[in-house]
Write an enzyme that holds these catalytic residues in place. Structure first.
Site, short mmCIF file in Angstrom:
data_model
loop_
_atom_site.label_atom_id
_atom_site.label_comp_id
_atom_site.label_asym_id
_atom_site.label_seq_id
_atom_site.Cartn_x
_atom_site.Cartn_y
_atom_site.Cartn_z
N SER A 20 4.37 -6.07 -2.66
CA SER A 20 4.62 -4.41 -2.81
C SER A 20 5.26 -3.93 -1.82
O SER A 20 6.48 -4.73 -1.66
CB SER A 20 3.08 -3.65 -3.21
OG SER A 20 3.39 -2.39 -3.49
N GLY A 36 0.86 -1.11 0.09
CA GLY A 36 0.01 -0.01 0.09
C GLY A 36 1.01 1.26 0.05
O GLY A 36 0.32 2.54 0.35
N GLY A 37 2.08 1.14 -0.53
CA GLY A 37 2.92 2.50 -0.69
C GLY A 37 3.49 2.94 0.60
O GLY A 37 3.53 4.04 0.72
#
Length: 336
Positions: free
Chosen positions: A154, A83-84
């Site tokens: 991610s 989620g960055g």
């Protein structure tokens, strides 16, 4: 063998209803909700720990998933979502917990503090703290601390690899468990200098920015790694995985790589769930990697049967691709 009880038509019917609900502004739903519908997740699994505190604070909670058919202690996967580094909820990844639980693992998914509340290394410290909880408590949920694997997607893939590469984080929290392997999907491993806003906010104040990069921390003691990415990922381009994999190989570390042709950033993690598993074999590839490094040393893992590809379903399933596009559009690029 226990078969996955899921009717694709039923799951997609529920999906279409949820998509209609997502267009109603008054309803605060997550774009990940379609993958977490009961009909879209693996059966034969249970959430055996719900919102368990591993430290003080609202972002220090975790969930535990396990197969219903349990006997001896099972291998453990600690999964970190992405989620960055500035968004994400453990509830969005129930489908991942149940997917891995359907293959015989006890799975832990923990929330962690996000930017702007913290920056590097705060989110890594939280995951290390959650691993201390795992070390102290997972046996009571059926997990074997001697068969621990990390996984992530991610930003979560970054977090998982960093915990395996930099022993100072685990040492600070008294974590002595041996990490048998790391499975990382769509992860950034070599993205300095920090060019984009999300990355600058998360890492810009780091006193030693080069030391935040997994590619710079590889040693011959690094645990085996499974690195997977879509070949058309616009957020973290596949060259990032290629460079990291080469560094691991050059250092004598086992690395398994998978490049899923034509897929982007979110698709590999989505395909772990029952609703999209027919698109790519990411779950099978990950479990095979874990098996290679001792997940099930004395037998065959508990296996779920994936749903058939919904080839015969109405064209109304097209919105699924719209969801994936929407998910990919939520992220800024991490590196060129």
């Amino acid at each position: 063998m226990r078969f996955l009880i899921m009717t694709p038509r039923r799951a997609l019917g529920a999906l279409l209803l949820l998509l209609a609900m997502l267009t109603t502004p008054a309803l605060a739903l997550s774009v990940m909700d379609p993958f977490n519908l009961p009909a879209a997740m693996d059966s034969g699994t249970s959430k055996v720990g719900d919102g368990v505190a591993y430290a003080d604070g609202p972002r220090h909670r975790l969930d535990v998933y396990a197969p219903d058919a349990r006997g001896a202690l099972a291998p453990v996967v600690f999964f970190i979502y992405g989620g960055g580094w500035n968004r994400g909820e453990r509830s969005d990844y129930q489908f991942v917990g149940r997917a891995l639980a359907s293959r015989g693992f006890v799975v832990v998914i923990a929330d962690y503090r996000l930017v702007p509340e913290v920056a590097y290394p705060g989110f890594l410290e939280d995951s290390a703290s959650a691993l201390k909880w795992v070390q102290d408590n997972i046996a009571s949920y059926g997990g074997d601390i001697n068969r621990l694997f990390l996984a992530g997607h991610s930003a979560g893939a970054y977090n998982a690899t960093m915990l395996a590469l930099d022993p100072s984080f685990l040492r600070e929290y008294g974590v002595t468990m041996n990490i048998l392997g790391v499975a990382a999907l769509s992860g950034p491993y070599d993205f300095y200098p920090f060019e984009y806003g999300e990355v600058q906010n998360a890492f810009g104040a780091a006193p030693n920015p080069e030391g935040t990069q997994p590619i710079n921390l590889v040693t011959s003691q690094t645990p085996p790694m499974y690195l997977a990415t879509g070949t058309t990922d616009p957020i973290v381009r596949m060259q990032n995985t290629e460079r990291f994999a080469q560094k691991l190989k050059d250092s004598g570390v086992w690395v398994t790589t998978r490049y899923y042709e034509g897929f982007g950033h979110m698709e590999p993690v989505i395909a772990m769930g029952a609703l999209w598993r027919w698109r790519m074999p990411v779950l099978d590839d990950m479990v095979a990697f874990f098996q290679m490094f001792g997940a099930f040393p004395s037998g065959v893992p508990y296996v779920a049967v994936a749903p058939d590809a919904p080839e015969q379903l109405p064209e109304a399933i097209a919105p699924m691709d719209q969801i994936v596009s929407q998910l990919n559009a939520m992220f800024q690029p991490i590196e060129h």
